[in-house]
Design a protein around this motif. Structure first.
Motif, PDB file in Angstrom:
ATOM      1  N   LEU A   5       0.835  -1.206   0.000  1.00 36.96           N
ATOM      2  CA  LEU A   5       0.000   0.000   0.000  1.00 36.96           C
ATOM      3  C   LEU A   5       0.869   1.255   0.000  1.00 36.96           C
ATOM      4  CD1 LEU A   5      -2.742  -1.057   2.586  1.00 36.96           C
ATOM      5  CD2 LEU A   5      -3.137  -0.537   0.164  1.00 36.96           C
ATOM      6  N   GLY A   6       1.924   1.241   0.795  1.00 37.98           N
ATOM      7  CA  GLY A   6       2.808   2.400   0.857  1.00 37.98           C
ATOM      8  C   GLY A   6       3.563   2.619  -0.430  1.00 37.98           C
ATOM      9  N   ARG A   7       4.120   1.553  -0.978  1.00 43.68           N
ATOM     10  CA  ARG A   7       4.913   1.702  -2.211  1.00 43.68           C
ATOM     11  C   ARG A   7       4.050   2.085  -3.402  1.00 43.68           C
ATOM     12  NH1 ARG A   7       7.406  -2.487   0.530  1.00 43.68           N
ATOM     13  NH2 ARG A   7       6.067  -4.061  -0.431  1.00 43.68           N
ATOM     14  N   LEU A   8       2.827   1.576  -3.451  1.00 41.45           N
ATOM     15  CA  LEU A   8       1.929   1.896  -4.558  1.00 41.45           C
ATOM     16  C   LEU A   8       1.159   3.203  -4.313  1.00 41.45           C
ATOM     17  CD1 LEU A   8       0.721  -1.728  -5.285  1.00 41.45           C
ATOM     18  CD2 LEU A   8       1.864  -0.226  -6.935  1.00 41.45           C
ATOM     19  N   ALA A   9       1.411   3.814  -3.176  1.00 43.72           N
ATOM     20  CA  ALA A   9       0.823   5.123  -2.847  1.00 43.72           C
ATOM     21  C   ALA A   9      -0.692   5.118  -3.006  1.00 43.72           C
ATOM     22  CB  ALA A   9       1.439   6.216  -3.722  1.00 43.72           C
ATOM     23  N   THR A  10      -1.321   4.131  -2.377  1.00 49.36           N
ATOM     24  CA  THR A  10      -2.763   3.995  -2.511  1.00 49.36           C
ATOM     25  C   THR A  10      -3.378   3.572  -1.179  1.00 49.36           C
ATOM     26  OG1 THR A  10      -4.520   2.889  -3.799  1.00 49.36           O
ATOM     27  CG2 THR A  10      -2.585   1.565  -3.223  1.00 49.36           C
ATOM     28  N   THR A  11      -4.679   3.789  -1.058  1.00 52.90           N
ATOM     29  CA  THR A  11      -5.376   3.407   0.171  1.00 52.90           C
ATOM     30  C   THR A  11      -5.923   1.995   0.113  1.00 52.90           C
ATOM     31  OG1 THR A  11      -7.441   4.352  -0.686  1.00 52.90           O
ATOM     32  CG2 THR A  11      -6.035   5.789   0.665  1.00 52.90           C
ATOM     33  N   HIS A  12      -5.955   1.413  -1.089  1.00 50.68           N
ATOM     34  CA  HIS A  12      -6.454   0.047  -1.234  1.00 50.68           C
ATOM     35  C   HIS A  12      -5.835  -0.601  -2.465  1.00 50.68           C
ATOM     36  CE1 HIS A  12      -9.049   2.162  -4.102  1.00 50.68           C
ATOM     37  NE2 HIS A  12      -9.167   0.999  -4.715  1.00 50.68           N
ATOM     38  N   LEU A  13      -5.774  -1.909  -2.451  1.00 47.02           N
ATOM     39  CA  LEU A  13      -5.292  -2.692  -3.585  1.00 47.02           C
ATOM     40  C   LEU A  13      -6.488  -3.397  -4.207  1.00 47.02           C
ATOM     41  CD1 LEU A  13      -2.212  -4.177  -1.735  1.00 47.02           C
ATOM     42  CD2 LEU A  13      -2.153  -2.396  -3.492  1.00 47.02           C
ATOM     43  N   ASP A  14      -6.593  -3.331  -5.529  1.00 47.17           N
ATOM     44  CA  ASP A  14      -7.776  -3.883  -6.185  1.00 47.17           C
ATOM     45  C   ASP A  14      -7.780  -5.408  -6.213  1.00 47.17           C
ATOM     46  OD1 ASP A  14      -9.115  -1.360  -7.243  1.00 47.17           O
ATOM     47  OD2 ASP A  14      -7.072  -1.133  -7.967  1.00 47.17           O
ATOM     48  N   LEU A  15      -6.624  -6.006  -6.476  1.00 45.65           N
ATOM     49  CA  LEU A  15      -6.540  -7.460  -6.590  1.00 45.65           C
ATOM     50  C   LEU A  15      -5.204  -7.922  -6.026  1.00 45.65           C
ATOM     51  CD1 LEU A  15      -7.495 -10.223  -7.697  1.00 45.65           C
ATOM     52  CD2 LEU A  15      -6.587  -9.547  -9.937  1.00 45.65           C
ATOM     53  N   VAL A  16      -5.254  -8.850  -5.089  1.00 41.74           N
ATOM     54  CA  VAL A  16      -4.032  -9.371  -4.470  1.00 41.74           C
ATOM     55  C   VAL A  16      -4.001 -10.885  -4.621  1.00 41.74           C
ATOM     56  CG1 VAL A  16      -2.756  -9.684  -2.320  1.00 41.74           C
ATOM     57  CG2 VAL A  16      -3.824  -7.481  -2.822  1.00 41.74           C
ATOM     58  N   TYR A  17      -2.892 -11.381  -5.161  1.00 39.94           N
ATOM     59  CA  TYR A  17      -2.704 -12.825  -5.328  1.00 39.94           C
ATOM     60  C   TYR A  17      -1.703 -13.352  -4.302  1.00 39.94           C
ATOM     61  CZ  TYR A  17      -4.043 -12.025 -10.332  1.00 39.94           C
ATOM     62  OH  TYR A  17      -4.631 -11.665 -11.518  1.00 39.94           O
ATOM     63  N   LEU A  18      -1.873 -14.595  -3.888  1.00 41.39           N
ATOM     64  CA  LEU A  18      -0.762 -15.335  -3.315  1.00 41.39           C
ATOM     65  C   LEU A  18       0.140 -15.692  -4.483  1.00 41.39           C
ATOM     66  CD1 LEU A  18      -2.338 -17.834  -0.752  1.00 41.39           C
ATOM     67  CD2 LEU A  18      -1.129 -15.694  -0.283  1.00 41.39           C
ATOM     68  N   HIS A  19       1.392 -15.244  -4.433  1.00 35.51           N
ATOM     69  CA  HIS A  19       2.279 -15.376  -5.594  1.00 35.51           C
ATOM     70  C   HIS A  19       2.620 -16.838  -5.884  1.00 35.51           C
ATOM     71  CE1 HIS A  19       5.541 -12.961  -7.924  1.00 35.51           C
ATOM     72  NE2 HIS A  19       5.040 -13.941  -8.639  1.00 35.51           N
ATOM     73  N   ARG A  20       2.924 -17.583  -4.842  1.00 35.67           N
ATOM     74  CA  ARG A  20       3.144 -19.022  -4.944  1.00 35.67           C
ATOM     75  C   ARG A  20       2.501 -19.667  -3.716  1.00 35.67           C
ATOM     76  NH1 ARG A  20       4.199 -17.731  -9.370  1.00 35.67           N
ATOM     77  NH2 ARG A  20       6.036 -18.239 -10.659  1.00 35.67           N
ATOM     78  N   ILE A  21       2.234 -20.948  -3.792  1.00 42.45           N
ATOM     79  CA  ILE A  21       1.557 -21.633  -2.707  1.00 42.45           C
ATOM     80  C   ILE A  21       2.594 -22.179  -1.717  1.00 42.45           C
ATOM     81  CG2 ILE A  21      -0.050 -23.454  -2.093  1.00 42.45           C
ATOM     82  CD1 ILE A  21      -1.210 -21.087  -3.767  1.00 42.45           C
ATOM     83  N   ASP A  22       2.503 -21.696  -0.496  1.00 41.54           N
ATOM     84  CA  ASP A  22       3.414 -22.080   0.585  1.00 41.54           C
ATOM     85  C   ASP A  22       2.874 -23.341   1.246  1.00 41.54           C
ATOM     86  OD1 ASP A  22       5.032 -22.296   2.785  1.00 41.54           O
ATOM     87  OD2 ASP A  22       4.648 -20.282   3.567  1.00 41.54           O
TER      88      ASP A  22
END
Length: 334
Positions: A117-134
């Motif tokens: 959120l801080g790096r993208l300078a936004t108050t919300h993220l539209d879509l978040v993925y788990l990048h790989r399955i742990d």
């Protein structure tokens, strides 16, 4: 302007083609920030709304780039998607025996979202993925943490990347998934045989295709890796080495013939093909010229005869070699 489509059945609407931003920061050698920013702004002008990044790209540098590009109100109508789940501390990727460490624990995921959120300078993220399955963390716990963040208004929609059908079903049971992201192209059609595509279609989950150009190989402009920057990931790509390369060049030549007959570029034909399969492709580029070529592919319609010809030219399993080096293959389709 590019048309928009529904991604999955949870309400998210995106451009029919997105932009994969990874290559602006890593993987394909050094890049120029000024050129990257110009390309991102041009993508918006052309109607692209879906921009794909990840915490691990850089690490974190790619999110910072997008935050800079879309600051000052430019972000409002855009769909920013990022991926989390790697162990990253102080801007460095954690490694164990030279392999990246996964961390999809609820505590880590919630901390990662704050950073994104801080790096993208936004108050919300539209879509978040788990990048790989742990495999060390139950998928129910990881998705549960992301679901908490949806309730908190910090993210809007949830997805998983490189997940198996079983994992997709388990995740979807905790919180409805909006998207599954996996490599998919005329060069890599594994999701057609491992039931990933079948599963997302059954559950009403959107499908996002990364590397729809086979890491640039399907453009028809790469005969070998000799001229690539020494840091370019493709120097290690099994499909671009030795006998694999020779076999795969024949596959590309067959696709080029079909593109020539249609009077389009092989890259445009490849992107149009992924769309014809119901996927949202996210080809990546740093260069405005290639961006404009890629965007034009969204207007290409393939006939039944052309689809049949492409099936014959690049059938399932036709590519020679694994799609990643051996040390990374074990993290796929878990």
């Amino acid at each position: 302007m590019m048309r928009t489509v529904k991604l999955g059945s949870q309400g998210l609407v995106v451009s029919a083609e997105g932009l994969g931003c990874m290559g602006m920061s890593i993987t394909y050698g050094p890049s120029n920030e000024e050129e990257n920013l110009a390309t991102l702004h041009r993508a918006v002008e052309l109607g692209i709304t879906l921009f794909d990044t990840a915490e691990v790209y850089g690490p974190q540098l790619n999110e910072q780039l997008l935050g800079k590009a879309f600051a000052g109100g430019k972000r409002d109508h855009l769909i920013l998607s990022t991926k989390i789940g790697f162990g990253i501390e102080d801007g460095k990727l954690n490694l164990e025996n030279s392999s990246p460490v996964l961390d999809s624990s609820p505590e880590h995921l919630k901390k990662a979202i704050e950073g994104s959120l801080g790096r993208l300078a936004t108050t919300h993220l539209d879509l978040v993925y788990l990048h790989r399955i742990d495999l060390n963390v139950p998928i129910e716990d990881s998705i549960g943490a992301l679901s908490d963040l949806v309730k908190a208004g910090k993210i809007r929609y949830i997805g998983v990347s490189e997940a198996s059908p079983e994992t997709i079903r388990r995740a979807h049971a905790v919180h409805p998934l909006t998207a599954v992201q996996t490599e998919y192209s005329l060069f890599e059609r594994g999701v057609e045989t491992n039931e990933v595509l079948k599963t997302v279609r059954e559950l009403g989950i959107g499908f996002v295709a990364y590397s729809p150009l086979g890491r640039g190989f399907l453009t028809g402009t790469m005969q070998n890796t000799d001229k690539l920057d020494p840091t370019d990931f493709r120097k290690l790509d099994p499909r671009l080495q030795g006998d694999n390369l020779e076999a795969n060049l024949k596959l590309v030549a067959a696709i080029e013939k079909i593109a020539e007959a249609k009077n389009v570029k092989p890259s445009q034909l490849a992107i149009a093909w992924t769309m014809s399969q119901g996927a949202i492709p996210i080809p990546g580029t740093r260069r405005m010229k290639y961006l404009e070529e890629n965007v034009a592919a969204a207007d290409i319609t393939l006939t039944d005869e052309e689809l049949k010809a492409l099936d014959e030219a690049a059938p399932v399993g036709a590519a020679s070699g694994d799609r990643y080096p051996a040390c990374m293959m074990s993290e796929l389709t878990r």
